[in-house]
Each structure stands twice: as C-alpha cells, then as structure tokens.
Scaffold this active site. Sequence first.
Site, PDB file in Angstrom:
ATOM      1  N   HIS A   1      -9.067  -0.324  -0.855  1.00 10.28           N
ATOM      2  CA  HIS A   1      -8.673  -1.518  -0.120  1.00 10.28           C
ATOM      3  C   HIS A   1      -7.213  -1.348   0.282  1.00 10.28           C
ATOM      4  CE1 HIS A   1      -7.413  -2.259  -4.233  1.00 10.28           C
ATOM      5  NE2 HIS A   1      -6.720  -3.339  -3.877  1.00 10.28           N
TER       6      HIS A   1
ATOM      7  N   HIS B   1      -4.321  -3.214  -0.397  1.00  9.56           N
ATOM      8  CA  HIS B   1      -3.163  -3.717  -1.122  1.00  9.56           C
ATOM      9  C   HIS B   1      -2.159  -2.572  -1.278  1.00  9.56           C
ATOM     10  CE1 HIS B   1      -5.279  -7.450  -3.020  1.00  9.56           C
ATOM     11  NE2 HIS B   1      -4.750  -7.711  -1.849  1.00  9.56           N
TER      12      HIS B   1
ATOM     13  N   ASP C   1      -0.328  -1.288  -3.537  1.00 11.82           N
ATOM     14  CA  ASP C   1      -0.344  -0.319  -4.638  1.00 11.82           C
ATOM     15  C   ASP C   1      -1.446   0.723  -4.489  1.00 11.82           C
ATOM     16  OD1 ASP C   1      -2.200  -2.364  -5.103  1.00 11.82           O
ATOM     17  OD2 ASP C   1      -2.079  -2.192  -7.275  1.00 11.82           O
ATOM     18  N   HIS C   2      -2.230   0.627  -3.413  1.00  7.39           N
ATOM     19  CA  HIS C   2      -3.291   1.609  -3.178  1.00  7.39           C
ATOM     20  C   HIS C   2      -3.096   2.406  -1.885  1.00  7.39           C
ATOM     21  CE1 HIS C   2      -6.089   0.210  -6.398  1.00  7.39           C
ATOM     22  NE2 HIS C   2      -5.294  -0.840  -6.304  1.00  7.39           N
TER      23      HIS C   2
ATOM     24  N   HIS D   1     -13.397  -8.215  -4.951  1.00 11.43           N
ATOM     25  CA  HIS D   1     -11.959  -8.410  -5.135  1.00 11.43           C
ATOM     26  C   HIS D   1     -11.500  -9.524  -4.197  1.00 11.43           C
ATOM     27  CE1 HIS D   1      -8.024  -7.528  -6.518  1.00 11.43           C
ATOM     28  NE2 HIS D   1      -7.601  -6.848  -5.457  1.00 11.43           N
TER      29      HIS D   1
ATOM     30  N   ASP E   1      -9.930  -2.751  -9.076  1.00 12.12           N
ATOM     31  CA  ASP E   1      -9.675  -4.020  -8.407  1.00 12.12           C
ATOM     32  C   ASP E   1     -10.968  -4.770  -8.060  1.00 12.12           C
ATOM     33  OD1 ASP E   1      -7.300  -2.309  -8.121  1.00 12.12           O
ATOM     34  OD2 ASP E   1      -6.488  -4.008  -7.011  1.00 12.12           O
TER      35      ASP E   1
ATOM     36  N   HIS F   1      -5.767   1.670 -13.961  1.00  6.75           N
ATOM     37  CA  HIS F   1      -5.245   0.503 -13.242  1.00  6.75           C
ATOM     38  C   HIS F   1      -4.792  -0.591 -14.208  1.00  6.75           C
ATOM     39  CE1 HIS F   1      -5.044  -2.770 -10.212  1.00  6.75           C
ATOM     40  NE2 HIS F   1      -4.769  -1.771  -9.393  1.00  6.75           N
TER      41      HIS F   1
END
Length: 303
Positions: free
Chosen positions: A61, A63, A65-66, A138, A206, A265
């Site tokens: 996805h 976000h 942090d990814h 998520h 997530d 994670h």
Amino acid sequence: MLDVSLLGTGGMMPLPYRWLTSLMLRYNGKSILIDCGEGTQIAMREKGWSPNPIDIICFTHYHADHISGLPGMLLTMGNAERKEPLLLIGPRGLTKTVSALRVIAPELPFEVCCREITEEEQEFCFEGFRLKAFRVNHSVTCYGYSMIVARGGRFDRDRALAQQIPMKLWSRLQKGEVMEQDGRVYTPDMVIGAPRKGLKVTYCTDTRPTESIVKNGAESDLLILEGMYGEPDKLSKARENKHMTMYEAAKVAKAAGVPELWLTHYSPSLTHPEAYMGDVRKIFPGAVAAKDGRTVELNFEED
C-alpha cells in the site's frame, strides 16, 4: 533454491536498531523486493545485497513507511548505470504515486513500468514463478503477496519406453511441448508424473486478520505477518488502526497450517518483541520474533 531476507522489521518510522519493513526474495537469478520504506537501501547494504539486480518491486500500500524509500532506490540504480527495465506492482494509483515521487528522481537511464492490481486477487506470472496479490483489511487499499515457485513432475523413462515414444522427442516433451510424428500425437502427460511440491512464501502487513490471509497463506513454507503489538492491552488500538497483534498473527498462522511464522512490522513502542513470544508460541509454536536481516534459504524437498 529461494532466498528470503526480511531486510527490516519496523513499522511507522525507522529506528537506530530497526529499519522499516521490507522483504527481498531471490530465485533463479531474479530479485523481488516487497515494500521500500525509508532506510531500505541501508538495510540492503547491511545484508550485503545490492539494489541494482532488483527486477520487480511490489507495494502492499502507499503509506510512507512502505514506499518513501523508492526515489532514492531508483536514483541508486540509475547511478549504477542500470539499463534494464524495472517493474513495479501495486494497488490502484501506483502510476500516479510513482510519478509524484519521481519529481525528485526524474531522469533515469532505465524504464520504470507500472502494473496496477485491479482485482481482489490477481496473479502475475513470470518465468519460473508467479506472484499472487490478495486484498486485506487496512485503513487504505492494501494487499498481501505470495511468491509461488511451482515444480513439475519427474520424467518417467519407463513410461516413455513402454509407450514406444521416440527418444528424440523426450526433451521437448519434458519442456511441455506437444509433438506429432508419423501421424501420432505425443503429449507431456504421457511421460511426466504428477507435479511435485514447490516453494511458497506469503507476506502480509498492515491489516486486521482476514480469511484471505488464511486462504492464501495455506501451503506456504513460510508466512510473514505483522505483529505490531505484543502488549495485551493494545488489542483495541490494533482494531482501531486496522493492524494485527502478535497473538492474532499466531492464530492466523495456526489456521493456515503453515510450519513457520515470522513476525514483523513492530510498533516503535514495541522495543523487545521477544519478551512476548512465550504466550505467542502457546498459540503457534512455530512463531519467530524476526529481527532485521533474518534470512532463510528454502530448497525443494528431496524426492
């Protein structure tokens, strides 16, 4: 063999002792990266692996942090004079997201190709393996991934001889070709036995626990799931933010019937994941509180 390395195990933000979650897989000369948060390049260097040979980058996805490590990763590949195209796979909006990130990486000596996931479950087939994306739950559109390496049946010489199949056709039948000679048709199933067990790794972060994870994680040699919280009083927070606790991940692994689970994670507040593993292993004995750089080499079962 399939090399699997969990480059980083952190969620939300990189820490001095924990990089953001990213997984790298290597099989038959191909390298696949799943997620690319800030610090992924450093985690890769610490592992001793290079970003230049990466053929495919998948995103669960969008976000930060990814995916926030992507521009730097692209620039590093370009500075290494990479020429081969790079394939990116991710949920709808991938092309738009990558275009925005490339404002700071506009000129590259290689082509960046985007393939967006448009279905609840979708497969991408490559030479020797396939990637299957499946929708999870998520706060934004998010997918898990399975990498599947199928293994064909063994060539049966005795069956070939018994059916008087010309030897010059054997190699091509083993490659899956249908042959015709002297008015007779020869098919691969005439000489190839039943498919043998292959290799499978499933990765998902997530999300709340879902049936899609259990279904797609089944028959995996390794299941990698987020275990964002270990503190028992964080269940309500996990539900609110649509994440999983370590205990929920263990229950998913048990339902999927896998031999091993790696947790990843972690929340920045979860400084010592291993402290909770006693209770986690009561649910699923094969659980591991993974640390950055954890690696395994998966091999086909011996016949």
